[in-house]
Design a protein around this motif. Structure first.
Motif, PDB file in Angstrom:
ATOM      1  N   LEU A 117      21.807 -11.042  -9.841  1.00  5.11           N
ATOM      2  CA  LEU A 117      20.958 -10.356 -10.713  1.00  5.11           C
ATOM      3  C   LEU A 117      19.916 -11.017 -11.363  1.00  5.11           C
ATOM      4  O   LEU A 117      18.686 -10.317 -11.497  1.00  5.11           O
ATOM      5  CB  LEU A 117      21.880  -9.501 -11.816  1.00  5.11           C
ATOM      6  N   CYS A 118      20.067 -12.277 -11.618  1.00  2.00           N
ATOM      7  CA  CYS A 118      18.871 -12.998 -12.618  1.00  2.00           C
ATOM      8  C   CYS A 118      18.177 -14.172 -11.977  1.00  2.00           C
ATOM      9  O   CYS A 118      17.697 -14.950 -12.583  1.00  2.00           O
ATOM     10  CB  CYS A 118      19.817 -13.547 -13.615  1.00  2.00           C
ATOM     11  N   GLN A 119      18.544 -14.509 -10.710  1.00  2.00           N
ATOM     12  CA  GLN A 119      17.770 -15.751 -10.141  1.00  2.00           C
ATOM     13  C   GLN A 119      16.695 -15.272  -9.270  1.00  2.00           C
ATOM     14  O   GLN A 119      16.696 -15.732  -7.795  1.00  2.00           O
ATOM     15  CB  GLN A 119      18.863 -16.524  -9.490  1.00  2.00           C
ATOM     16  N   GLY A 120      15.824 -14.419  -9.568  1.00  2.00           N
ATOM     17  CA  GLY A 120      14.733 -13.906  -8.833  1.00  2.00           C
ATOM     18  C   GLY A 120      14.958 -13.486  -7.525  1.00  2.00           C
ATOM     19  O   GLY A 120      14.123 -13.123  -6.664  1.00  2.00           O
ATOM     20  N   PHE A 121      16.048 -12.494  -7.441  1.00  2.41           N
ATOM     21  CA  PHE A 121      16.413 -11.913  -6.291  1.00  2.41           C
ATOM     22  C   PHE A 121      16.180 -12.861  -5.066  1.00  2.41           C
ATOM     23  O   PHE A 121      15.620 -12.739  -3.863  1.00  2.41           O
ATOM     24  CB  PHE A 121      15.721 -10.745  -5.999  1.00  2.41           C
ATOM     25  N   PHE A 122      16.650 -14.131  -5.039  1.00  8.65           N
ATOM     26  CA  PHE A 122      16.306 -15.311  -4.138  1.00  8.65           C
ATOM     27  C   PHE A 122      17.019 -14.759  -2.729  1.00  8.65           C
ATOM     28  O   PHE A 122      16.632 -15.342  -1.701  1.00  8.65           O
ATOM     29  CB  PHE A 122      16.918 -16.568  -4.536  1.00  8.65           C
ATOM     30  N   TRP A 123      18.092 -14.084  -2.755  1.00  2.00           N
ATOM     31  CA  TRP A 123      18.795 -13.788  -1.348  1.00  2.00           C
ATOM     32  C   TRP A 123      18.146 -12.831  -0.582  1.00  2.00           C
ATOM     33  O   TRP A 123      18.315 -12.432   0.687  1.00  2.00           O
ATOM     34  CB  TRP A 123      20.038 -13.327  -1.899  1.00  2.00           C
ATOM     35  N   ARG A 124      16.888 -12.195  -1.239  1.00  5.05           N
ATOM     36  CA  ARG A 124      16.223 -11.223  -0.220  1.00  5.05           C
ATOM     37  C   ARG A 124      15.216 -12.005   0.752  1.00  5.05           C
ATOM     38  O   ARG A 124      14.660 -13.196   0.419  1.00  5.05           O
ATOM     39  CB  ARG A 124      15.557 -10.228  -0.944  1.00  5.05           C
ATOM     40  N   THR A 125      15.003 -11.480   1.898  1.00  2.23           N
ATOM     41  CA  THR A 125      14.277 -12.124   2.849  1.00  2.23           C
ATOM     42  C   THR A 125      13.061 -11.279   3.210  1.00  2.23           C
ATOM     43  O   THR A 125      12.278 -11.587   4.315  1.00  2.23           O
ATOM     44  CB  THR A 125      15.177 -12.483   3.988  1.00  2.23           C
ATOM     45  N   ALA A 145      34.193 -12.946  -6.044  1.00  3.42           N
ATOM     46  CA  ALA A 145      33.161 -13.914  -5.972  1.00  3.42           C
ATOM     47  C   ALA A 145      32.492 -14.164  -4.711  1.00  3.42           C
ATOM     48  O   ALA A 145      31.532 -14.486  -4.191  1.00  3.42           O
ATOM     49  CB  ALA A 145      33.550 -15.099  -6.683  1.00  3.42           C
ATOM     50  N   TRP A 146      33.622 -14.380  -3.769  1.00  2.44           N
ATOM     51  CA  TRP A 146      33.522 -14.811  -2.347  1.00  2.44           C
ATOM     52  C   TRP A 146      32.796 -13.501  -1.682  1.00  2.44           C
ATOM     53  O   TRP A 146      31.648 -13.869  -0.887  1.00  2.44           O
ATOM     54  CB  TRP A 146      34.774 -15.053  -1.561  1.00  2.44           C
ATOM     55  N   LEU A 147      32.989 -12.439  -2.085  1.00  2.00           N
ATOM     56  CA  LEU A 147      32.311 -11.139  -1.566  1.00  2.00           C
ATOM     57  C   LEU A 147      30.804 -11.171  -1.795  1.00  2.00           C
ATOM     58  O   LEU A 147      30.034 -11.036  -1.178  1.00  2.00           O
ATOM     59  CB  LEU A 147      33.049  -9.759  -1.904  1.00  2.00           C
ATOM     60  N   VAL A 148      30.546 -11.569  -3.133  1.00  2.00           N
ATOM     61  CA  VAL A 148      29.161 -11.595  -3.633  1.00  2.00           C
ATOM     62  C   VAL A 148      28.396 -12.467  -2.766  1.00  2.00           C
ATOM     63  O   VAL A 148      27.084 -12.301  -2.558  1.00  2.00           O
ATOM     64  CB  VAL A 148      29.346 -11.764  -5.362  1.00  2.00           C
ATOM     65  N   MET A 149      29.219 -13.767  -2.874  1.00  2.00           N
ATOM     66  CA  MET A 149      28.388 -14.859  -2.185  1.00  2.00           C
ATOM     67  C   MET A 149      28.114 -14.399  -0.715  1.00  2.00           C
ATOM     68  O   MET A 149      27.155 -14.743  -0.128  1.00  2.00           O
ATOM     69  CB  MET A 149      29.308 -15.929  -1.981  1.00  2.00           C
ATOM     70  N   THR A 150      29.030 -13.827   0.083  1.00  2.00           N
ATOM     71  CA  THR A 150      28.741 -13.525   1.502  1.00  2.00           C
ATOM     72  C   THR A 150      27.750 -12.533   1.491  1.00  2.00           C
ATOM     73  O   THR A 150      26.885 -12.512   2.517  1.00  2.00           O
ATOM     74  CB  THR A 150      30.162 -12.864   2.226  1.00  2.00           C
ATOM     75  N   GLY A 151      27.953 -11.405   0.657  1.00  2.00           N
ATOM     76  CA  GLY A 151      26.656 -10.458   0.629  1.00  2.00           C
ATOM     77  C   GLY A 151      25.322 -10.975   0.099  1.00  2.00           C
ATOM     78  O   GLY A 151      24.293 -10.528   0.946  1.00  2.00           O
ATOM     79  N   THR A 152      25.086 -11.873  -0.417  1.00  2.00           N
ATOM     80  CA  THR A 152      23.785 -12.468  -0.740  1.00  2.00           C
ATOM     81  C   THR A 152      23.564 -13.532   0.553  1.00  2.00           C
ATOM     82  O   THR A 152      22.057 -13.556   0.630  1.00  2.00           O
ATOM     83  CB  THR A 152      23.595 -13.566  -2.109  1.00  2.00           C
ATOM     84  N   TYR A 153      24.187 -13.922   1.344  1.00  2.00           N
ATOM     85  CA  TYR A 153      23.897 -14.882   2.430  1.00  2.00           C
ATOM     86  C   TYR A 153      23.676 -13.998   3.624  1.00  2.00           C
ATOM     87  O   TYR A 153      22.781 -14.353   4.475  1.00  2.00           O
ATOM     88  CB  TYR A 153      25.090 -15.800   2.545  1.00  2.00           C
ATOM     89  N   THR A 154      24.092 -12.833   3.781  1.00  2.00           N
ATOM     90  CA  THR A 154      23.896 -11.924   4.769  1.00  2.00           C
ATOM     91  C   THR A 154      22.509 -11.690   5.322  1.00  2.00           C
ATOM     92  O   THR A 154      22.303 -11.770   6.408  1.00  2.00           O
ATOM     93  CB  THR A 154      24.547 -10.621   4.951  1.00  2.00           C
ATOM     94  N   PRO A 155      21.530 -11.668   4.256  1.00  2.00           N
ATOM     95  CA  PRO A 155      20.052 -11.285   4.828  1.00  2.00           C
ATOM     96  C   PRO A 155      19.479 -12.732   5.703  1.00  2.00           C
ATOM     97  O   PRO A 155      18.916 -12.305   6.492  1.00  2.00           O
ATOM     98  CB  PRO A 155      19.443 -11.091   3.335  1.00  2.00           C
ATOM     99  N   MET A 156      19.860 -13.838   4.979  1.00  2.00           N
ATOM    100  CA  MET A 156      19.476 -15.005   5.554  1.00  2.00           C
ATOM    101  C   MET A 156      20.251 -15.027   6.918  1.00  2.00           C
ATOM    102  O   MET A 156      19.590 -15.528   7.979  1.00  2.00           O
ATOM    103  CB  MET A 156      19.630 -16.124   4.971  1.00  2.00           C
ATOM    104  N   VAL A 157      21.281 -14.794   7.163  1.00  2.00           N
ATOM    105  CA  VAL A 157      21.894 -14.828   8.503  1.00  2.00           C
ATOM    106  C   VAL A 157      21.315 -14.096   9.628  1.00  2.00           C
ATOM    107  O   VAL A 157      21.173 -14.108  10.489  1.00  2.00           O
ATOM    108  CB  VAL A 157      23.653 -14.652   8.587  1.00  2.00           C
ATOM    109  N   ARG A 158      21.151 -12.749   9.163  1.00  2.00           N
ATOM    110  CA  ARG A 158      20.133 -11.796   9.693  1.00  2.00           C
ATOM    111  C   ARG A 158      18.748 -12.308  10.027  1.00  2.00           C
ATOM    112  O   ARG A 158      18.407 -12.142  11.307  1.00  2.00           O
ATOM    113  CB  ARG A 158      20.094 -10.366   9.009  1.00  2.00           C
ATOM    114  N   TYR A 159      18.029 -12.886   9.227  1.00  2.00           N
ATOM    115  CA  TYR A 159      16.757 -13.384   9.524  1.00  2.00           C
ATOM    116  C   TYR A 159      16.818 -14.168  10.566  1.00  2.00           C
ATOM    117  O   TYR A 159      16.010 -14.371  11.345  1.00  2.00           O
ATOM    118  CB  TYR A 159      16.274 -14.050   8.142  1.00  2.00           C
ATOM    119  N   TYR A 160      17.722 -15.067  10.695  1.00  2.00           N
ATOM    120  CA  TYR A 160      17.970 -16.064  11.731  1.00  2.00           C
ATOM    121  C   TYR A 160      18.365 -15.536  13.093  1.00  2.00           C
ATOM    122  O   TYR A 160      18.890 -16.446  13.885  1.00  2.00           O
ATOM    123  CB  TYR A 160      18.672 -17.356  11.375  1.00  2.00           C
ATOM    124  N   GLY A 161      18.837 -14.063  13.001  1.00  2.00           N
ATOM    125  CA  GLY A 161      19.360 -13.579  14.183  1.00  2.00           C
ATOM    126  C   GLY A 161      20.817 -14.044  14.628  1.00  2.00           C
ATOM    127  O   GLY A 161      20.999 -13.905  15.717  1.00  2.00           O
TER     128      GLY A 161
END
Length: 397
Positions: A26-34, A331-347
């Motif tokens: 929530l507080c790190q600039g929405f870094f996880w969005r692609t 915590a693992w669920l949130v981690m996985t959720g934030t990483y998913t957009p980058m995984v998708r970006y790379y197909g």
């Protein structure tokens, strides 16, 4: 009593990890969005002149896949390419001339600056030589791009239009790295994810924000901004030169933008784990200012944020501590959720997202290895050169 104390400690550690992930979410600039991308290209009334500077050292293996894409740029204004052969031993310069003869397109000049003097990294010495050659053409913009970067035909048009319409002094795109081998699929998306976590793209583009970074493979820079910020002289000894460049521009009052690329790609292969290990470890300790305390803090932070969640889930279930298991699992669920957009970006397949703790462990070991190599006097080694004590971007004047 001892068992209860251990369980209580596990609960608090796992709760701390969950709190860290909620803050990151929530507080790190929405870094996880692609979705930080260049806007659709707009046409300009007048297209400024651009000089493209390409530092190249022993790049014959990738040049045929990258240089023709620069020569073929569909750019309405005046543009030309300056490739600086930085002491190559594999015929890089001659191959560049041959590619220009065969493909045509934008004019190409191949220069060679000789060996860098003390206090300069080889890449920045080559960039300095290329900018000096370009200044004779009096361009409005300089495109600094690496020899392993392939550009779509409208890349230059899109970059210039974004800089002009957005009022940016520097526009940089994080090139899409290659993800062909198994190790590349596991490590490369995480590399970009971690970079965005350190330097949230939204904050970089915000006026008044102190966050500054660029992606060295693709940086469009106003020529007058480069001169005012004394680039590259002011950052001549920076191993992490792209971040140093962005900080120099921002400290001079410049407005910068960094986002993910759609059609700018790195063609350099990293097929083995050893190749990726060298890519990360050569500069990881420089990022930490060669500070043992920062290294210790980074190792502890990586462990708390990335390694504790799966460990807490497993240990909590094994010990019957549901609070520990729930905190670790969430915590693992949130981690996985934030990483998913980058995984998708790379197909890549989504089952790679939950493996981020394992990849983070690799990065932790790479960072420690970077420090070990530094204290052994090997420093940052790249293309046959070793910088025993490279300065960090924080030390730039």
């Amino acid at each position: 009593m001892g068992h209860t104390a251990r369980v209580s400690a596990f609960v608090w550690i796992s709760a701390g990890s969950l709190a860290a992930w909620l803050w990151l979410l929530l507080c790190q600039g929405f870094f996880w969005r692609t979705d930080v991308r260049l806007p659709p290209r707009r046409d300009l009334d007048d297209w400024p002149s651009v000089c493209v500077v390409v530092p190249a050292r022993d790049e014959a293996a990738v040049l045929a896949a990258s240089l023709p894409s620069l020569l073929a740029q569909d750019y309405p204004g005046r543009a030309e390419v300056f490739l600086v052969d930085d002491g190559s031993t594999d015929g890089t310069g001659e191959l560049a001339r041959d590619l220009a003869r065969r493909h045509g397109g934008l004019p190409l000049t191949v220069g060679s600056p000789g060996e860098p003097p003390a206090g300069w990294t080889g890449k920045l010495w080559a960039v300095r030589h290329g900018i000096a050659l370009a200044r004779a053409r009096e361009p409005e913009f300089l495109l600094l791009t690496d020899a392993d970067i392939a550009h779509a035909p409208d890349s230059l048009r899109t970059l210039v239009a974004a800089a002009r319409t957005g009022g940016f002094d520097a526009v940089s795109q994080m090139a899409r790295l290659r993800v062909a081998s198994g190790w590349e699929r596991l490590v490369v998306p995480a590399f970009v994810y971690f970079f965005a976590q350190l330097y949230p793209f939204r904050r970089i583009g915000r006026r008044g924000s102190r966050t500054a970074a660029a992606a060295g493979g693709c940086v469009l820079l106003r020529a007058e901004t480069a001169e005012r910020a004394r680039i590259p002289d002011a950052i001549r000894h920076a191993v992490i030169d792209d971040v140093a460049l962005a900080r120099a521009v921002k400290q001079g009052g410049g407005h910068i933008w960094l986002g993910l690329a759609d059609r700018v790609d790195s063609v350099r292969p990293y097929p083995r784990l050893a190749d990726l290990w060298r890519m990360v470890s050569r500069s990881a300790y420089a990022q930490l200012r060669h500070n043992p305390l920062l290294l210790a803090g980074t190792v502890a932070g990586l462990a708390l944020v990335y390694l504790v969640p799966p460990a807490a889930l497993v240990l909590g279930l094994a010990a019957g501590s549901w609070a520990t298991a729930v905190c670790g699992g969430l915590a693992w669920l949130v981690m996985t959720g934030t990483y998913t957009p980058m995984v998708r970006y790379y197909g890549q397949p989504l089952w790679l997202a939950p493996l981020l703790p394992f990849t983070a462990l690799l990065y932790l070991l790479m960072t420690v290895d970077s420090a070990v190599q530094h204290y052994r006097g090997r420093g940052a080694a790249w293309k046959g050169r070793t910088y025993a004590r490279p300065d960090t971007v924080a030390d730039e004047g």
